[in-house]
Design a protein around this motif. Structure first.
Motif, short mmCIF file in Angstrom:
data_model
loop_
_atom_site.label_atom_id
_atom_site.label_comp_id
_atom_site.label_asym_id
_atom_site.label_seq_id
_atom_site.Cartn_x
_atom_site.Cartn_y
_atom_site.Cartn_z
N UNK A 167 45.87 -13.46 -9.06
CA UNK A 167 44.73 -12.95 -8.30
C UNK A 167 45.04 -11.59 -7.68
N UNK A 168 46.25 -11.43 -7.16
CA UNK A 168 46.62 -10.13 -6.58
C UNK A 168 46.61 -9.04 -7.65
N UNK A 169 47.13 -9.38 -8.82
CA UNK A 169 47.16 -8.40 -9.90
C UNK A 169 45.75 -8.00 -10.33
N UNK A 170 44.87 -8.98 -10.49
CA UNK A 170 43.51 -8.68 -10.93
C UNK A 170 42.73 -7.93 -9.88
N UNK A 171 43.02 -8.19 -8.61
CA UNK A 171 42.32 -7.44 -7.56
C UNK A 171 42.71 -5.97 -7.60
N UNK A 172 43.97 -5.68 -7.96
CA UNK A 172 44.40 -4.29 -8.09
C UNK A 172 43.72 -3.61 -9.27
N UNK A 173 43.22 -4.42 -10.23
CA UNK A 173 42.54 -3.86 -11.40
C UNK A 173 41.03 -3.87 -11.23
N UNK A 174 40.56 -4.16 -10.04
CA UNK A 174 39.14 -4.30 -9.81
C UNK A 174 38.36 -3.07 -10.21
N UNK A 175 37.03 -3.22 -10.31
CA UNK A 175 36.19 -2.08 -10.76
C UNK A 175 36.28 -0.92 -9.80
N UNK A 176 36.40 0.25 -10.36
CA UNK A 176 36.43 1.48 -9.57
C UNK A 176 35.28 2.38 -10.02
N UNK A 177 34.65 3.00 -9.07
CA UNK A 177 33.59 3.95 -9.41
C UNK A 177 34.21 5.17 -10.05
N UNK A 178 33.79 5.51 -11.27
CA UNK A 178 34.37 6.70 -11.93
C UNK A 178 33.90 7.98 -11.25
#
Length: 350
Positions: A167-178
């Protein structure tokens, strides 16, 4: 007292903290992956633990012909003398093995011509692999490159086990506004994948399985550090791509913008000659990438934005079987990959 009373509006719900909202989205995404992909894989992957991780250990798993990048300490001299061909021993991987994800999150990974972007493919693949690995008691860690608007390693997650680590890893990969594509931030700058690979040589100390997940749209010079990393670890290159990067359709005049440098180029996709030059240059770059990965001695897996994630993981497991010699007579080199870069569009227009 009037006949009509003003109806009071219900009290507004308290605002949800952004951190809690992110945690909820990450939890929902992981749960969806567990139900739609991992449960399906449970019926397809029999004995997946022994196929995901190969390397040092005590139990002999197989014998195969020696390759250039193999450790000479694993040569079986008795079999070599009998067959007159160098052979090495492949052992069942020890438990408590660590898997590391080296993740390229540069702006080019935000591209996607269909329903999903390359970043979403990366997120799904990492989530599924990390969950499969941690279910067997192993640990996962990650080094992230190219996020937060800078061409550098911006975050490292030490290797740990458990669902919470996933979960921590996936949260770091969360969607970012380009932000770059929206014109709200200065250009990111060209990707230097070599920086990520060199940083990994100092971060990943213990022998591990290393997944380099990138679209490999990068400045040259990453081949040597990738080969050095493969001499110490079991490395898998996971290539992200989009079909539009390989072949352009007839869409008339288009303005193409490099998400990393901000450079713009007006091209005429109605020109058949241009489309042919683009496809030819893309094929040439594919051949160069395949040769580079083979020279580095790493396995290669291709993930397209129109791929089915479960099928891609099954391909990966089959790759691991063939790589360890489980399929006699099969090629043990990297699987074919396709490659095209943003630079290919510029060269095709020349």
């Amino acid at each position: 007292m009037g006949l009509f009373r003003r109806r009071q509006a219900p009290p507004a719900a308290p605002p949800v903290p952004p951190q809690a909202a992110d945690n909820g989205r990450t939890e929902a995404l992981l749960r969806r992956l567990e139900w739609t992909v991992i449960r399906r894989l449970d019926g397809l992957l029999q004995g997946d633990y022994r196929t995901l991780m190969r390397g040092t250990g005590l139990d002999l798993a197989d014998l195969r012909e020696y390759q250039l990048h193999d450790d000479v300490r694993h040569i079986d001299w008795n079999v070599t003398a009998r067959l007159q061909q160098p052979h090495v021993r492949v052992f069942t991987e020890d438990r408590e093995m660590a898997a590391w994800f080296l993740l390229d999150l540069s702006p080019s990974v935000d591209f996607g011509s269909g329903e999903q972007r390359k970043r979403e493919v990366l997120q799904g693949f990492v989530g599924v692999l990390a969950r499969l690995i941690t279910r067997h008691g192993n640990r996962v860690g990650a080094a992230l490159y190219g996020g937060r608007g800078q061409a550098a390693v911006h975050a490292v997650l030490p290797a740990r086990g458990g669902r919470g680590q996933v979960l921590r890893l996936m949260q770091m990969l969360g969607p970012e506004a380009p932000a770059v594509s929206a014109g709200k931030a200065p250009p990111h700058g060209p990707t230097r994948l070599a920086d990520l690979l060199r940083a990994a040589t100092h971060t990943v100390r213990q022998r591990s399985t290393v997944f380099v997940v990138s679209d490999f749209i990068s400045e040259p010079g990453w081949e040597q550090p990738l080969g050095e990393l493969a001499r110490r670890h079991d490395v898998v290159a996971v290539r992200l791509l989009d079909p539009l990067e390989l072949e352009l359709p007839d869409l008339g005049l288009l303005t193409l913008r490099d998400a990393e440098t901000g450079e713009q180029l007006l091209v005429d996709t109605h020109d058949r000659g241009f489309r042919q030059r683009f496809a030819r240059i893309a094929a040439q770059r594919e051949a160069v990438l395949r040769e580079s990965l083979a020279r580095a001695g790493v396995d290669a897996l291709e993930l397209s934005t129109d791929d089915d994630l479960a099928d891609a993981v099954v391909r990966f497991v089959d790759l691991r079987k063939r790589r360890s010699g489980a399929h006699r007579g099969a090629s043990t080199g990297p699987v074919p990959v396709r490659v095209a870069t943003g630079t290919a569009r510029k060269e095709a227009a020349a």
